[in-house]
Design a protein around this motif. Structure first.
Motif, PDB file in Angstrom:
ATOM      1  N   UNK A   2     -38.214 -67.324 -37.805  1.00 39.53           N
ATOM      2  CA  UNK A   2     -37.274 -66.611 -36.612  1.00 39.53           C
ATOM      3  C   UNK A   2     -35.791 -67.425 -37.183  1.00 39.53           C
ATOM      4  N   UNK A   3     -35.689 -68.286 -36.966  1.00 37.34           N
ATOM      5  CA  UNK A   3     -34.142 -68.865 -37.362  1.00 37.34           C
ATOM      6  C   UNK A   3     -33.423 -68.502 -38.388  1.00 37.34           C
ATOM      7  N   UNK A  60     -24.813 -53.757 -28.490  1.00 43.63           N
ATOM      8  CA  UNK A  60     -25.822 -52.750 -28.484  1.00 43.63           C
ATOM      9  C   UNK A  60     -26.361 -53.159 -30.205  1.00 43.63           C
ATOM     10  N   UNK A  61     -25.952 -53.488 -30.937  1.00 45.07           N
ATOM     11  CA  UNK A  61     -27.212 -53.940 -32.012  1.00 45.07           C
ATOM     12  C   UNK A  61     -27.141 -55.105 -31.853  1.00 45.07           C
ATOM     13  N   UNK A  97     -31.068 -56.285 -32.021  1.00 45.36           N
ATOM     14  CA  UNK A  97     -31.231 -57.228 -33.474  1.00 45.36           C
ATOM     15  C   UNK A  97     -32.134 -58.488 -32.104  1.00 45.36           C
ATOM     16  N   UNK A  98     -31.697 -59.450 -31.523  1.00 43.36           N
ATOM     17  CA  UNK A  98     -32.203 -60.090 -30.634  1.00 43.36           C
ATOM     18  C   UNK A  98     -33.783 -59.909 -29.997  1.00 43.36           C
ATOM     19  N   UNK A  99     -33.855 -58.317 -30.156  1.00 44.66           N
ATOM     20  CA  UNK A  99     -34.687 -58.259 -29.315  1.00 44.66           C
ATOM     21  C   UNK A  99     -36.222 -58.060 -30.024  1.00 44.66           C
ATOM     22  N   UNK A 100     -35.599 -57.479 -31.718  1.00 43.74           N
ATOM     23  CA  UNK A 100     -36.417 -57.277 -32.830  1.00 43.74           C
ATOM     24  C   UNK A 100     -36.655 -58.937 -33.183  1.00 43.74           C
ATOM     25  N   UNK A 138     -40.845 -59.189 -34.813  1.00 43.16           N
ATOM     26  CA  UNK A 138     -40.454 -60.363 -35.910  1.00 43.16           C
ATOM     27  C   UNK A 138     -41.378 -61.513 -35.716  1.00 43.16           C
ATOM     28  N   UNK A 139     -41.183 -61.670 -34.348  1.00 39.54           N
ATOM     29  CA  UNK A 139     -41.867 -63.274 -33.243  1.00 39.54           C
ATOM     30  C   UNK A 139     -42.962 -63.586 -34.333  1.00 39.54           C
ATOM     31  N   UNK A 140     -43.532 -61.815 -33.752  1.00 43.59           N
ATOM     32  CA  UNK A 140     -45.139 -61.146 -34.103  1.00 43.59           C
ATOM     33  C   UNK A 140     -45.980 -61.675 -35.480  1.00 43.59           C
TER      34      UNK A 140
END
Length: 807
Positions: free
Chosen positions: A453-454, A612-613, A617-620, A625-627
């Protein structure tokens, strides 16, 4: 609940009467008003009429009529009664709860594109919907809720539309929403700088015989341009209250809310229904058709018979379809054709044009009495700017320069916070590594979650800077000019000029860009634009570009990124030309695009867009992405057994210590390594190793996962020395086999990888959107096969040609 749903012998309280005009007048005169008790006596068989008792007398209503009356039952009353109330819900408490429910308003915002409708929606509700100074930003209804003056407001931001003619998807959507959802009030948002054009939609709302309040937006521009507008007199003339406001600054918002409540409560003296006089001959035709339509009540309870009559004279297909179930439809259709023929013989013009001319005649006469515009000898500011920005010679170079400047800033300015985040992630990783004992949990956290994620998080500043520039161009009105500039070029490739705006939206995200193709009139233009939008480099691909450009092309990052983006546009154009000559052979549609006046974007709107972007991005990162990172790590971690003989498996690693050899060997023997080696024969002609191949495969759900997968696969060293992923990619070498000592990712391989990421389809979400928007799965499958095939062919050519040049 609706009155038609109430059971026999049950008593309810009326909270709201829907419908319009003659139906509302008739039903309220019979006592069906807010706060009155109604008891169901009995239901007729075969879903026939229902007998009710109201005001001590019995009356029957058809189910369609009863369905337009909202009520509150004793069961529903429980939700409105105070929590500490104990006892039986009696009629007094029922009335209290009904009173509470009466104070709920359903509001629809309707207006032309660029009128500031979404800005008003954001200010009213505190939402953060994207605002753009061009057509096609809002593509479906957005809902928000807020309270004011003791009332609960459900507010719907509908797509921008110039009229309610069934010509484009957004026009049909708005019209159907008003008819089917029957909002209590329609707030008609009007751009003060273009009154005549905006009031055309108002005349259609008047024909619908619904409650309307006009929000006269951007009123400061009208005053600044020296205009004088007696909006109160115009409001009295058309029977609609008009409230001037500046939604971007919050001026006039409270007055608008208060006026909306007054109209809802029937307390505004201005409100009255008028009939626009279309002239003697047209009025004869309208009245003739109304008599035949009114013979059947159900549809005229929700839709004005006058509106339907006018639409029949305009040959409106949707209106004709809505009347086909009428018993006397054949008689209505015959009468409509007869009246159309009569009108066209009198005016020597098609009937739709005659009605449009009559509407604009009414608007012109009304404005002549109430609006005085100061005549200026000098050109408007927007016209002065356009002389430069849309100049035949300078326009296109300025557009290219603007995009290149955005890319330059994306790298140069973004590099500073990017390094800060890299160092922060390395610091966190090092300290967590010191705290945790060796084992699977430590490996998951360090080499999986943090590295994965980093490696994606570091590119957030670059994305925000790119969106800063895009937001400025959109909000200022320049994006519409860009479409104007590009129309000639796009026309040569068989594309409609209006396709350019959804294509540019694709630089942000392909999914809303594909949905924005609804603004295109022609179905073939729409489908063609959908199929080429995946070649527009969305923000999800940007981290991959930045990673590889930083690693392999640090001298000219802006130039390389510009070439990547414009290459995507070129491939889209060539694909459009190919499809136009083979599949889509449709007639040309006219290029009609509004060029809104230039406006200085507000800091608030730009920050909303950027936030919003960033939030998305952070939600993704915290979601898909984390999954994906955890799955990639697990596939790379298991199984833990290492075969005794691995002489035939080539080892790829940057550090040649025995410890790293063990890590690399274990990775190659893992499930992920086995998958990579399985698909390796297909990708090896492009110069990709198995790790790069797996990264591309992992990027199917979201392109950012390519970077996070590389962060997991290439960062196998145990001793972290604050070396970023981009540096590790340049250091990666083969340590055995024919290529021993060679760099795994050379310049030709990097170019081929970038080309593949640029061309193959962005994500599964895009494919699903193409499926839903086109209505056919074959176009979704076509996109997958076509983009992937083209990506492989072009990447192969890029790899071979660049290898030959650099030999």
């Amino acid at each position: 609940m609706r009155l038609s749903e109430v059971k026999n012998k049950e008593t309810v309280i009326i909270t709201k009467v829907l419908g319009h005009g003659s139906f509302r007048k008739r039903i309220t005169e019979m006592g069906f008003v807010k706060g009155k008790e109604v008891t169901v006596i009995k239901n007729a068989p075969f879903n026939g009429p229902i007998e009710y008792k109201i005001l001590d007398y019995n009356i029957t209503l058809r189910r369609t009529e009863a369905n337009l009356i909202e009520v509150v039952s004793q069961d529903e009353a429980h939700t409105f009664v105070a929590q500490n109330f104990e006892g039986v819900i009696d009629y007094e408490n029922l009335k209290i709860s009904a009173k509470e429910k009466e104070r709920t308003l359903n509001i629809a915002l309707v207006g032309n594109p660029n009128c500031g409708k979404t800005t008003l929606f954001n200010f009213l509700s505190g939402s953060k919907e994207h605002v753009g100074n061009y057509s096609g930003v809002t593509i479906d209804a957005k809902k928000a809720t807020f309270t004011n003056n003791g009332y609960l407001f459900n507010i719907f931001d509908l797509p921008g539309t110039y009229s309610l003619t069934a010509y484009s998807p957004e026009e049909i959507y708005v019209r159907n929403f008003i008819m089917d959802e029957t909002p209590d009030i329609v707030i008609n948002v009007i751009d003060s700088s273009n009154l005549e054009r905006n009031l055309f939609l108002t005349t259609q709302l008047i024909d619908m015989d619904i409650k309307v309040v006009i929000a006269l937006n951007m009123y400061d521009e009208l005053l600044r341009n020296g205009g004088k507008f007696d909006y109160r007199s115009l409001g009295k003339l058309i029977g609609i209250p008009i409230i001037p406001l500046v939604s971007s600054k919050g001026k006039g918002i409270q007055e608008l809310i208060e006026k909306t409540i007054e109209v809802y409560e029937d307390q505004d003296p201005i409100v009255r229904h008028i009939h626009i006089n279309y002239g003697i001959e047209l009025e004869k035709s309208i009245q003739s058709l109304r008599k035949k339509i009114k013979l059947e009540k159900p549809i005229t309870d929700t839709i004005s018979s006058r509106f339907l009559s006018i639409k029949l004279l305009e040959r409106d297909k949707q209106t004709i379809e809505s009347l086909t179930s009428y018993p006397n439809f054949a008689e209505i259709e015959k009468a409509a054709q007869s009246e159309i023929k009569r009108i066209e013989s009198i005016y020597n013009e098609d009937s739709e044009t005659v009605i449009t001319d009559a509407k604009y005649g009414f608007i012109s006469g009304a404005l002549q009495e109430t609006y005085k515009q100061r005549r200026k000898n000098t050109a408007k500011t927007s016209e002065k700017i356009d002389k430069i920005l849309t100049n035949n010679i300078l326009g296109f170079p300025i557009f290219i320069l603007s995009i290149s400047l955005a890319f330059f800033a994306t790298f140069k300015i973004g590099a500073i916070p990017m390094h800060w985040i890299e160092n922060l992630i390395a610091f966190i990783s090092q300290h967590i590594s010191e705290l945790l004992p060796n084992g699977m949990l430590k490996d998951l956290i360090i080499h999986g979650i943090i590295d994965g994620t980093g490696s994606v998080l570091v590119f957030l500043p670059n994305i925000l800077i790119l969106f800063l520039f895009l937001s400025f161009m959109e909000d200022s009105g320049y994006m519409a000019r860009a479409a104007f500039i590009m129309d000639k070029i796009m026309h040569r490739f068989g594309l409609h000029g209006r396709s350019f705006i959804p294509m540019v939206m694709g630089f942000g995200c392909n999914v809303p860009a594909i949905m924005a193709t609804r603004t295109l009139r022609s179905p073939s233009d729409r489908l063609l634009t959908m199929l080429i939008i995946p070649f527009m480099s969305c923000s999800a691909r940007l981290p991959v570009y930045v990673l590889f450009i930083t690693a392999f092309f640090p001298q000219n990052p802006a130039l390389v990124l510009s070439v990547i983006y414009f290459s995507g546009i070129l491939i889209a154009f060539l694909t459009a030309q190919l499809l136009n000559r083979t599949i889509f052979k449709s007639k040309e549609t006219p290029f009609v695009l509004e060029l809104p006046p230039y406006r200085l974007p507000t800091v608030k709107n730009i920050l909303i867009h950027m936030w919003d972007k960033a939030r998305q991005y952070l939600q993704k990162i915290g979601g898909v992405i984390l999954i994906g990172v955890i799955i990639i790590w697990a596939l790379g971690y298991f199984p833990r057994e290492i075969p005794s003989d691995n002489s035939n498996i080539p080892e790829i690693v940057a550090n040649q210590s025995s410890q790293v050899k063990s890590q690399s060997q274990r990775l190659q023997d893992s499930y992920l390594g086995q998958l990579g080696q399985f698909i390796q024969p297909v990708m090896s002609p492009l110069g990709f190793d198995w790790k790069m191949s797996v990264s591309l495969l992992a990027g199917l759900p979201a392109k950012e996962i390519i970077v996070s997968t590389m962060g997991v696969l290439y960062q196998v060293e145990q001793d972290h020395k604050n070396v970023g992923l981009s540096a590790k990619l340049t250091q990666e070498e083969y340590i055995s086999g024919e290529k021993k000592g060679e760099k795994v990712i050379s310049i030709p391989v990097a170019l081929a990888f970038i080309a593949f990421v640029l061309i193959y389809f962005p994500c599964l979400g895009v494919i699903a959107t193409i499926r839903s928007e086109s209505g056919k799965i074959k176009w979704a499958l076509f996109t997958v096969v076509y983009t992937t095939s083209v990506a492989w062919i072009i990447s192969f050519l890029v790899f071979r040609v660049s290898t030959y040049i650099l030999m």
